[in-house]
Design an enzyme around this catalytic site. Structure first.
Site, PDB file in Angstrom:
ATOM      1  N   CYS A 126       0.845  -1.197   0.000  1.00 44.74           N
ATOM      2  CA  CYS A 126       0.000   0.000   0.000  1.00 44.74           C
ATOM      3  C   CYS A 126       0.883   1.251   0.000  1.00 44.74           C
ATOM      4  O   CYS A 126       1.707   1.410  -0.907  1.00 44.74           O
ATOM      5  CB  CYS A 126      -0.970  -0.057   1.172  1.00 44.74           C
ATOM      6  SG  CYS A 126      -2.229   1.243   1.196  1.00 44.74           S
ATOM      7  N   ASP A 184      -9.024  -3.079  -6.986  1.00 46.59           N
ATOM      8  CA  ASP A 184      -8.512  -2.087  -6.044  1.00 46.59           C
ATOM      9  C   ASP A 184      -8.904  -0.691  -6.511  1.00 46.59           C
ATOM     10  O   ASP A 184      -8.380  -0.206  -7.519  1.00 46.59           O
ATOM     11  CB  ASP A 184      -6.988  -2.215  -5.955  1.00 46.59           C
ATOM     12  CG  ASP A 184      -6.364  -1.257  -4.958  1.00 46.59           C
ATOM     13  OD1 ASP A 184      -7.075  -0.371  -4.433  1.00 46.59           O
ATOM     14  OD2 ASP A 184      -5.159  -1.401  -4.692  1.00 46.59           O
ATOM     15  N   HIS A 215      -8.018  -4.237  -2.767  1.00 41.95           N
ATOM     16  CA  HIS A 215      -6.954  -3.590  -2.002  1.00 41.95           C
ATOM     17  C   HIS A 215      -6.833  -4.305  -0.652  1.00 41.95           C
ATOM     18  O   HIS A 215      -7.838  -4.696  -0.059  1.00 41.95           O
ATOM     19  CB  HIS A 215      -7.295  -2.119  -1.786  1.00 41.95           C
ATOM     20  CG  HIS A 215      -6.168  -1.321  -1.216  1.00 41.95           C
ATOM     21  ND1 HIS A 215      -5.085  -0.940  -1.972  1.00 41.95           N
ATOM     22  CD2 HIS A 215      -5.954  -0.849   0.034  1.00 41.95           C
ATOM     23  CE1 HIS A 215      -4.247  -0.254  -1.214  1.00 41.95           C
ATOM     24  NE2 HIS A 215      -4.753  -0.178   0.008  1.00 41.95           N
TER      25      HIS A 215
END
Length: 248
Positions: A126, A184, A215
């Site tokens: 991330c 995502d 995600h």
């Protein structure tokens, strides 16, 4: 491979001491080094398990606290809305130059560690995927793995939200592995295409992997966790680092 008890070091940086958590095999010897960059929540339990997984496959792993200037050492942000709000706010409060100087400091520390061979890789998840991407611009880094790296396509990392990550892609000299979830919303298809095109134009040595996943598919807490996909991609990651960081 069993592990020593996790420890930490407070590494000096231009913006203050940076608490960095260390995971390493218990067997004596020297191992390739990996810097693991966390999500916006810092060194959570899932991040620690990821670090232990890598260390158990024969690496010494350093996990820095990315917001050390703003939070007390050892602070972990919760996987809830207030935690996300705080982490996202700090992501655009910290100077990009401070993220970069942190990277240089932790890489230098790990390279000189008596349990490290001096061969270095970086992995991030991330926010950490973006930080790993930038850390890979350092000449000592032979391999970089980025899990669903946020903000690269928008150039919105750091104070002012005007980072230069895309422009600096030619500085990445080691091999790069990019992993994405097609579902995502933080990095949509057009964003992924923009990054892919920039890497290709720069002649970067990279592989590109897209999966049907959300995600945070790697995080083993929360409804978006995909155990099968996490197993596959972490296996790919270990194989990638073993191949690129081997000394023989």
């Amino acid at each position: 491979m069993t592990l020593q008890e996790a420890s930490f070091a407070d590494i000096s940086t231009p913006t203050g001491p940076m608490r960095t958590h260390l995971f390493r095999p218990s067997a004596p010897g020297r191992y390739p080094g990996i810097v693991l960059y966390s999500e916006i929540f810092q060194v959570t339990a899932p991040i620690r398990r990821t670090a232990a997984f890598l260390a158990g496959h024969g690496f010494i792993v350093a996990v820095p606290e990315v917001y050390h200037e703003f939070e007390a050492p050892g602070t972990v942000l919760a996987y809830d809305q207030p935690g996300a709000d705080r982490g996202n706010a700090l992501k655009t409060t910290k100077e990009v130059s401070a993220f970069d100087s942190d990277a240089r400091a932790v890489l230098a520390y790990l390279k000189s560690h008596d349990a490290c061979t001096g061969r270095l890789g970086v992995i991030g998840i991330c926010l950490g995927g973006h930080l790993a991407f930038r850390a890979g611009m350092n000449s000592d880094v032979s391999a970089t793995t980025c899990f669903y790296a946020t903000d690269i396509h928008k150039g919105s990392l750091g104070k002012g939200m005007t980072d230069d990550s895309l422009a600096r892609i030619p500085e990445i000299k080691g091999e790069l592995m990019m992993l994405w979830g097609r579902q995502d919303p933080h990095v949509p298809g057009e964003g992924r295409a923009k990054i892919y095109a920039a890497l290709t134009a720069a002649g970067t040595n990279f592989t590109w992997h897209e999966f049907n996943g959300a995600h945070a598919f790697l995080r083993d807490e929360g409804y978006r966790y995909d155990a099968e996909l996490a197993h596959l991609t972490m296996g790919m990651t270990v194989q990638f680092f073993r191949r690129t960081l081997a000394t023989g």
